[in-house]
Design a protein around this motif. Structure first.
Motif, PDB file in Angstrom:
ATOM      1  N   PRO A   1     -32.227 -42.656  -2.516  1.00 59.39           N
ATOM      2  CA  PRO A   1     -32.666 -43.532  -3.604  1.00 59.39           C
ATOM      3  C   PRO A   1     -33.015 -44.929  -3.099  1.00 59.39           C
ATOM      4  CG  PRO A   1     -30.306 -43.080  -3.768  1.00 59.39           C
ATOM      5  CD  PRO A   1     -30.832 -42.257  -2.639  1.00 59.39           C
ATOM      6  N   PRO A   2     -33.957 -45.600  -3.784  1.00 65.03           N
ATOM      7  CA  PRO A   2     -34.332 -46.968  -3.383  1.00 65.03           C
ATOM      8  C   PRO A   2     -33.133 -47.886  -3.448  1.00 65.03           C
ATOM      9  CG  PRO A   2     -35.848 -46.084  -5.017  1.00 65.03           C
ATOM     10  CD  PRO A   2     -34.718 -45.108  -4.896  1.00 65.03           C
ATOM     11  N   PRO A   3     -33.019 -48.831  -2.604  1.00 68.70           N
ATOM     12  CA  PRO A   3     -33.923 -49.155  -1.487  1.00 68.70           C
ATOM     13  C   PRO A   3     -33.507 -48.429  -0.226  1.00 68.70           C
ATOM     14  CG  PRO A   3     -32.303 -50.884  -1.712  1.00 68.70           C
ATOM     15  CD  PRO A   3     -31.960 -49.829  -2.734  1.00 68.70           C
ATOM     16  N   GLY A   4     -33.582 -47.126  -0.222  1.00 68.54           N
ATOM     17  CA  GLY A   4     -33.106 -46.301   0.882  1.00 68.54           C
ATOM     18  C   GLY A   4     -34.117 -46.160   1.997  1.00 68.54           C
ATOM     19  N   ARG A   5     -33.889 -45.121   2.799  1.00 68.43           N
ATOM     20  CA  ARG A   5     -34.718 -44.869   3.973  1.00 68.43           C
ATOM     21  C   ARG A   5     -35.841 -43.888   3.687  1.00 68.43           C
ATOM     22  NH1 ARG A   5     -30.007 -42.900   7.773  1.00 68.43           N
ATOM     23  NH2 ARG A   5     -29.305 -42.112   5.770  1.00 68.43           N
TER      24      ARG A   5
ATOM     25  N   TRP B   1     -15.927 -29.466 -10.415  1.00 65.26           N
ATOM     26  CA  TRP B   1     -16.057 -30.557  -9.455  1.00 65.26           C
ATOM     27  C   TRP B   1     -16.212 -31.868 -10.216  1.00 65.26           C
ATOM     28  CZ3 TRP B   1     -20.553 -30.472  -5.342  1.00 65.26           C
ATOM     29  CH2 TRP B   1     -20.412 -31.532  -4.465  1.00 65.26           C
ATOM     30  N   LEU B   2     -15.178 -32.674 -10.200  1.00 65.42           N
ATOM     31  CA  LEU B   2     -15.251 -34.005 -10.777  1.00 65.42           C
ATOM     32  C   LEU B   2     -15.800 -34.916  -9.691  1.00 65.42           C
ATOM     33  CD1 LEU B   2     -14.652 -35.894 -13.125  1.00 65.42           C
ATOM     34  CD2 LEU B   2     -12.357 -36.194 -12.189  1.00 65.42           C
ATOM     35  N   LYS B   3     -16.994 -35.416  -9.904  1.00 69.16           N
ATOM     36  CA  LYS B   3     -17.650 -36.181  -8.853  1.00 69.16           C
ATOM     37  C   LYS B   3     -18.159 -37.509  -9.392  1.00 69.16           C
ATOM     38  CE  LYS B   3     -22.436 -35.080  -9.201  1.00 69.16           C
ATOM     39  NZ  LYS B   3     -22.738 -36.462  -9.270  1.00 69.16           N
ATOM     40  N   SER B   4     -18.398 -38.406  -8.485  1.00 69.10           N
ATOM     41  CA  SER B   4     -19.008 -39.683  -8.855  1.00 69.10           C
ATOM     42  C   SER B   4     -20.473 -39.656  -8.413  1.00 69.10           C
ATOM     43  CB  SER B   4     -18.248 -40.833  -8.197  1.00 69.10           C
ATOM     44  OG  SER B   4     -18.264 -40.676  -6.798  1.00 69.10           O
ATOM     45  N   ARG B   5     -21.184 -40.722  -8.685  1.00 70.77           N
ATOM     46  CA  ARG B   5     -22.595 -40.799  -8.329  1.00 70.77           C
ATOM     47  C   ARG B   5     -22.768 -41.096  -6.841  1.00 70.77           C
ATOM     48  NH1 ARG B   5     -26.284 -41.338 -12.111  1.00 70.77           N
ATOM     49  NH2 ARG B   5     -27.512 -42.878 -10.977  1.00 70.77           N
ATOM     50  N   GLN B   6     -23.939 -40.755  -6.338  1.00 71.54           N
ATOM     51  CA  GLN B   6     -24.343 -41.058  -4.959  1.00 71.54           C
ATOM     52  C   GLN B   6     -23.436 -40.395  -3.918  1.00 71.54           C
ATOM     53  OE1 GLN B   6     -27.280 -42.576  -4.681  1.00 71.54           O
ATOM     54  NE2 GLN B   6     -27.301 -42.738  -6.896  1.00 71.54           N
ATOM     55  N   THR B   7     -22.999 -39.170  -4.195  1.00 71.00           N
ATOM     56  CA  THR B   7     -22.156 -38.450  -3.239  1.00 71.00           C
ATOM     57  C   THR B   7     -22.911 -37.328  -2.535  1.00 71.00           C
ATOM     58  OG1 THR B   7     -21.388 -36.917  -4.942  1.00 71.00           O
ATOM     59  CG2 THR B   7     -20.054 -38.911  -4.559  1.00 71.00           C
ATOM     60  N   GLY B   8     -24.181 -37.126  -2.895  1.00 72.25           N
ATOM     61  CA  GLY B   8     -24.968 -36.050  -2.301  1.00 72.25           C
ATOM     62  C   GLY B   8     -24.788 -34.714  -3.004  1.00 72.25           C
TER      63      GLY B   8
END
Length: 146
Positions: free
Chosen positions: A40-44, A70-77
């Motif tokens: 995600p921006p401003p990524g690679r 699966w209890l997950k958070s954001r930006q974990t892939g």
């Protein structure tokens, strides 16, 4: 593929590449070697899938368990991993039907778009003919998969 003047070396490279593709068809963890994702921006930008420890653990559960909570958070892939897994299932399991459920319809469409993104960047030997290609559905008629 590397071009050499030695036909034996070229043949060995081709056989090695074919073996690697066969492993990717059989094992999801090997398929991940060919998965590219969009950071995600401003990524690679477009990058190879990164095997973070928690994602490797989830791969083991995908292989062994029928139900995963699966209890997950954001930006974990997680969504990229599951999009790649869904695509792998429909590409290499004849008759597979994968439903992508998310918080809402738009989020499900985003998840399907990630599947499409991964598919478009796969090497040709890992692809098959794409049938329906819409915001809500991808089908692979040769495999009776959707």
């Amino acid at each position: 593929m590397t071009i050499t003047n030695d036909p034996t070396a070229e043949l060995a490279l081709e056989i090695g590449e074919a073996a690697a593709f066969a492993l990717a068809e059989r094992y999801f963890s090997d398929f991940l070697d060919y998965v590219q994702v969009m950071e995600p921006p401003p990524g690679r930008g477009v990058i190879p899938f990164e095997r973070w420890a928690h994602l490797v653990e989830v791969c083991d559960h995908l292989r062994q368990d029928k139900l995963i909570v699966w209890l997950k958070s954001r930006q974990t892939g997680a969504s990229w991993l599951l999009a790649a897994y869904a695509l792998w299932m429909v590409l290499f399991r004849t008759g597979a039907l994968v439903l992508l459920l998310s918080q809402g319809e738009e989020e499900s469409k985003v998840l399907l778009a990630k599947c499409r993104f991964v598919y478009e960047r796969l090497p040709l030997p890992l692809k098959t003919t794409l049938g329906t290609d819409s915001r809500q559905e991808l089908t692979f008629p040769a495999l009776s998969s959707a």
